[in-house]
Design a protein around this motif. Sequence first.
Motif, PDB file in Angstrom:
ATOM      1  N   PRO A 120     -17.717   2.997   4.116  1.00 26.40           N
ATOM      2  CA  PRO A 120     -18.705   3.127   3.024  1.00 26.40           C
ATOM      3  C   PRO A 120     -18.091   2.997   1.631  1.00 26.40           C
ATOM      4  O   PRO A 120     -18.807   2.792   0.664  1.00 26.40           O
ATOM      5  N   CYS A 121     -16.778   3.093   1.543  1.00 24.38           N
ATOM      6  CA  CYS A 121     -16.098   3.046   0.241  1.00 24.38           C
ATOM      7  C   CYS A 121     -15.377   1.728   0.004  1.00 24.38           C
ATOM      8  O   CYS A 121     -14.442   1.674  -0.778  1.00 24.38           O
TER       9      CYS A 121
ATOM     10  N   PRO B  29     -12.327   6.891  -5.286  1.00 24.10           N
ATOM     11  CA  PRO B  29     -10.972   7.371  -5.607  1.00 24.10           C
ATOM     12  C   PRO B  29     -10.322   8.146  -4.459  1.00 24.10           C
ATOM     13  O   PRO B  29      -9.122   8.027  -4.236  1.00 24.10           O
ATOM     14  N   GLU B  30     -11.112   8.917  -3.719  1.00 23.73           N
ATOM     15  CA  GLU B  30     -10.527   9.694  -2.624  1.00 23.73           C
ATOM     16  C   GLU B  30      -9.996   8.791  -1.508  1.00 23.73           C
ATOM     17  O   GLU B  30      -9.016   9.117  -0.840  1.00 23.73           O
TER      18      GLU B  30
ATOM     19  N   VAL C 173      -2.976   5.689   0.009  1.00 25.95           N
ATOM     20  CA  VAL C 173      -1.617   5.860  -0.522  1.00 25.95           C
ATOM     21  C   VAL C 173      -0.816   6.774   0.401  1.00 25.95           C
ATOM     22  O   VAL C 173       0.347   6.485   0.718  1.00 25.95           O
ATOM     23  N   LYS C 174      -1.422   7.852   0.855  1.00 27.20           N
ATOM     24  CA  LYS C 174      -0.737   8.757   1.787  1.00 27.20           C
ATOM     25  C   LYS C 174      -0.375   8.020   3.079  1.00 27.20           C
ATOM     26  O   LYS C 174       0.726   8.184   3.609  1.00 27.20           O
TER      27      LYS C 174
END
Length: 118
Positions: A67-68, A80-81, A87-88
């Motif tokens: 969805p993002c 952003p989340e 990145v993690k």
Amino acid sequence: MRIGELSRRTGVSERALRYYEEQGLLHPERRPSGYRVYRDADVPQVRRIRVLLAAGLGIAQIAQALPCLTDDDLPAPTCPELVAELVKHRDRIGEAIDELETTRANLDTIIGADRRAG
């Protein structure tokens, strides 16, 4: 379009497409006959799924990420989340690569020692 056509257009097996449906990644319409009917928009959705799988994400992570993502061929995160989670994930992969490179160097040392002793 039916599942065979989606399979041909995406290069993904019908079995995988059924699995994506079971996991909630695709939502085809069902005819009274039981046939699945996919929309044209499912073609890029399958491509996004494949890109995320190739990036090492699991099905649960993909379900949260879809969805993002933009609708482009190369998906880009819009939340952003999601960027933080990606990145993690990338950092964990980097750590695994570092560990594998150390392991390879150790093996190279052992192999070299074996050759010197022989």
